[in-house]
Scaffold this motif. Sequence first.
Motif, PDB file in Angstrom:
ATOM      1  N   VAL A 162      -8.937  -0.225  -3.735  1.00 20.40           N
ATOM      2  CA  VAL A 162      -8.296  -1.467  -3.305  1.00 20.40           C
ATOM      3  C   VAL A 162      -8.455  -1.519  -1.794  1.00 20.40           C
ATOM      4  O   VAL A 162      -7.904  -0.677  -1.089  1.00 20.40           O
ATOM      5  CB  VAL A 162      -6.789  -1.477  -3.676  1.00 20.40           C
ATOM      6  CG1 VAL A 162      -6.155  -2.791  -3.252  1.00 20.40           C
ATOM      7  CG2 VAL A 162      -6.605  -1.239  -5.162  1.00 20.40           C
ATOM      8  N   SER A 209      -4.532   3.383 -11.077  1.00 21.78           N
ATOM      9  CA  SER A 209      -4.397   1.929 -10.915  1.00 21.78           C
ATOM     10  C   SER A 209      -3.126   1.483 -11.635  1.00 21.78           C
ATOM     11  O   SER A 209      -2.608   2.213 -12.496  1.00 21.78           O
ATOM     12  CB  SER A 209      -5.603   1.197 -11.516  1.00 21.78           C
ATOM     13  OG  SER A 209      -5.622   1.376 -12.930  1.00 21.78           O
ATOM     14  N   SER A 210      -2.653   0.304 -11.294  1.00 18.71           N
ATOM     15  CA  SER A 210      -1.452  -0.201 -11.972  1.00 18.71           C
ATOM     16  C   SER A 210      -1.751  -0.412 -13.455  1.00 18.71           C
ATOM     17  O   SER A 210      -0.900  -0.169 -14.309  1.00 18.71           O
ATOM     18  CB  SER A 210      -0.975  -1.506 -11.336  1.00 18.71           C
ATOM     19  OG  SER A 210      -1.988  -2.484 -11.387  1.00 18.71           O
ATOM     20  N   GLN A 267       3.704  -3.499 -13.543  1.00 21.82           N
ATOM     21  CA  GLN A 267       2.416  -3.851 -12.961  1.00 21.82           C
ATOM     22  C   GLN A 267       2.616  -4.595 -11.632  1.00 21.82           C
ATOM     23  O   GLN A 267       2.007  -4.265 -10.627  1.00 21.82           O
ATOM     24  CB  GLN A 267       1.637  -4.738 -13.940  1.00 21.82           C
ATOM     25  CG  GLN A 267       0.303  -5.210 -13.412  1.00 21.82           C
ATOM     26  CD  GLN A 267      -0.845  -4.753 -14.297  1.00 21.82           C
ATOM     27  OE1 GLN A 267      -0.670  -4.501 -15.477  1.00 21.82           O
ATOM     28  NE2 GLN A 267      -2.004  -4.627 -13.713  1.00 21.82           N
ATOM     29  N   GLN A 268       3.511  -5.587 -11.641  1.00 23.69           N
ATOM     30  CA  GLN A 268       3.764  -6.375 -10.419  1.00 23.69           C
ATOM     31  C   GLN A 268       4.267  -5.478  -9.297  1.00 23.69           C
ATOM     32  O   GLN A 268       3.822  -5.589  -8.154  1.00 23.69           O
ATOM     33  CB  GLN A 268       4.828  -7.444 -10.687  1.00 23.69           C
ATOM     34  CG  GLN A 268       4.337  -8.592 -11.553  1.00 23.69           C
ATOM     35  CD  GLN A 268       5.464  -9.573 -11.893  1.00 23.69           C
ATOM     36  OE1 GLN A 268       6.624  -9.358 -11.532  1.00 23.69           O
ATOM     37  NE2 GLN A 268       5.123 -10.652 -12.568  1.00 23.69           N
ATOM     38  N   ASP A 297       1.484  -3.184  -7.931  1.00 24.51           N
ATOM     39  CA  ASP A 297       0.502  -3.956  -7.165  1.00 24.51           C
ATOM     40  C   ASP A 297       1.065  -4.341  -5.795  1.00 24.51           C
ATOM     41  O   ASP A 297       0.380  -4.253  -4.776  1.00 24.51           O
ATOM     42  CB  ASP A 297       0.081  -5.210  -7.935  1.00 24.51           C
ATOM     43  CG  ASP A 297      -0.845  -4.874  -9.102  1.00 24.51           C
ATOM     44  OD1 ASP A 297      -1.434  -3.776  -9.084  1.00 24.51           O
ATOM     45  OD2 ASP A 297      -0.968  -5.699 -10.023  1.00 24.51           O
ATOM     46  N   ARG A 355      -0.330  -2.934  -2.054  1.00 22.14           N
ATOM     47  CA  ARG A 355      -0.712  -3.852  -0.955  1.00 22.14           C
ATOM     48  C   ARG A 355       0.118  -3.561   0.289  1.00 22.14           C
ATOM     49  O   ARG A 355      -0.401  -3.510   1.391  1.00 22.14           O
ATOM     50  CB  ARG A 355      -0.481  -5.316  -1.385  1.00 22.14           C
ATOM     51  CG  ARG A 355      -1.617  -5.916  -2.180  1.00 22.14           C
ATOM     52  CD  ARG A 355      -1.549  -7.440  -2.171  1.00 22.14           C
ATOM     53  NE  ARG A 355      -0.241  -7.968  -2.559  1.00 22.14           N
ATOM     54  CZ  ARG A 355       0.137  -8.169  -3.828  1.00 22.14           C
ATOM     55  NH1 ARG A 355      -0.697  -7.899  -4.802  1.00 22.14           N
ATOM     56  NH2 ARG A 355       1.330  -8.653  -4.092  1.00 22.14           N
TER      57      ARG A 355
END
Length: 496
Positions: free
Chosen positions: A21, A182-183, A243-244, A247, A251
């Motif tokens: 990412v 990863s998510s 997941q949200q 993520d 970020r």
Amino acid sequence: MSETMNTFEAQQQGRPTGPLVHGYEVIIGFETHAQLSTASKIFSRASTAFGAEPNTQACAVDLALPGTLPVMNKGAVERAIEFGLAVNSHIAERSIFARKNYFYPDLPKGYQISQFEIPVVQGGVVEFFLGEEKKAVRLVRAHLEEDAGKSLHEDFIGQTGIDLNRAGTPLLEIVTEPDMRSSAEAVAYAKELHKIVTWIGICDGNMQEGSFRCDANVSVRKPGAPLGTRREIKNLNSFKFMQQAIDYEVRWQIEQIEDGHAIEQATVLFNPDTGETRAMRTKEDAADYRYFPDPDLPPLCISEQWIEQVRGLMAELPRVMADRFVRDYGLPEYDATQLTQSKAIATYFEATAKACGQAKLASNWIMGELSRRLNTEDIGIEAAPVQPAQLASLIGRIVDNTISNNAARQVFDTLWSGEGSDVDAIIEVKGLKQMNDTGALEAIVDEVIAANAKNVAEFKAGNEKALNALVGQIMKGSKGKANPQQVNDLLRSKLA
Ligand code: ADP
Ligand code: MG
């Protein structure tokens, strides 16, 4: 701490790099609290039922009244053993309960009984598919512990009450290595773990009620760099939020690092309304909890005999069942995994496959048409209006060339809507029988060739697509009853 980091570093060597990412690799480890499905609490006889009036299900032990003593619930231990067997862990023959000391209003004892240095379940692995790719997340441990009570913030009277009904509810805390990248992989892991604990029946899996809650430890690093500092997102109780939250957290961490800030180890909460994570407190180290063995509880001893007895009573596990589907029915591993997502799906599949003798077709129909319908109507397979016997006879009619795949879908629709229940009767009434009369079919083919000179010329000039147009015309001419493969073959031989 640095010692732990070094072990993690060593363990992470040789593991594949995950998707990047913005040039960073994401590292995730999970701690999951699964509430064990015992009728009574882990160290007392009070009921664990959800939703009772506050403080009606907390006995003297749960209230931490002086002079009370905890007594181990055998059912909780057996559930921990079952879990360990399900994920190929080592079951410790002797494990220790420890006091984790901290102050909080919902913890009247001033400590939580947990396991620290020697947990009951050690190691193990959870395997699952991410798309078509097989993943294996290693477990560090799973330990038994008690839940705390709950603070009830009564805003309208400006007071906070304590409900101790949940105090002493048995939990199994399941800890992974930081193996996820990863998510999406983290969510797939959590779903697999949820499947395992509900399949073996040690946890009801109700995420709204908090029976299955996940803490996600997240860090980022440049590929090849040492592990970054993690932040722990607490109490994720839906796969969507999971997941949200991850993520967002990824970020946020990358932005911080790019802006020249260091990540500080912290515990954060996800706010579903804003979609953001926010620091709750800086993370305590194990040393802050002053763990020590609980003098009120003897070591938990589990004999080989007891383990075997528990093993003997366990139902076939999803992983074992999936292997059997591959072996006995010749299914691809991917299909076998999909079909063992729940006991109900597996049972449906086996009944269908046995009745029609076409395991792969049964699998295709269940994972395809049937799943789509179940998803659209948001119902489980137990509520499917089409029964395995009906699907099996439908598949039988495809295999013996009575109907085309297209017609089969129409029959399926009719079965689903309840307009018909007998496959052969539906085929008859709807006139869906495939045209197996080559003479009649040839006549239509000749007609279409004669009437579509342009397409014929194009096909002969090498345009494959022109053939599709002709096939389409013929199918139409046969009112959809021709076998598309047969039409194709006939056309090709006539135009060769
Ligand atoms: P604690 O004792 O503070 O709970 P642990 O060493 O038991 O910490 O690790 C807790 C969880 O955090 C485990 O699931 C582990 O895999 C995960 N974890 C550890 N280090 C990292 C890291 N750098 N990035 C992401 N997850 C990590
Ligand atoms: Mg931990």
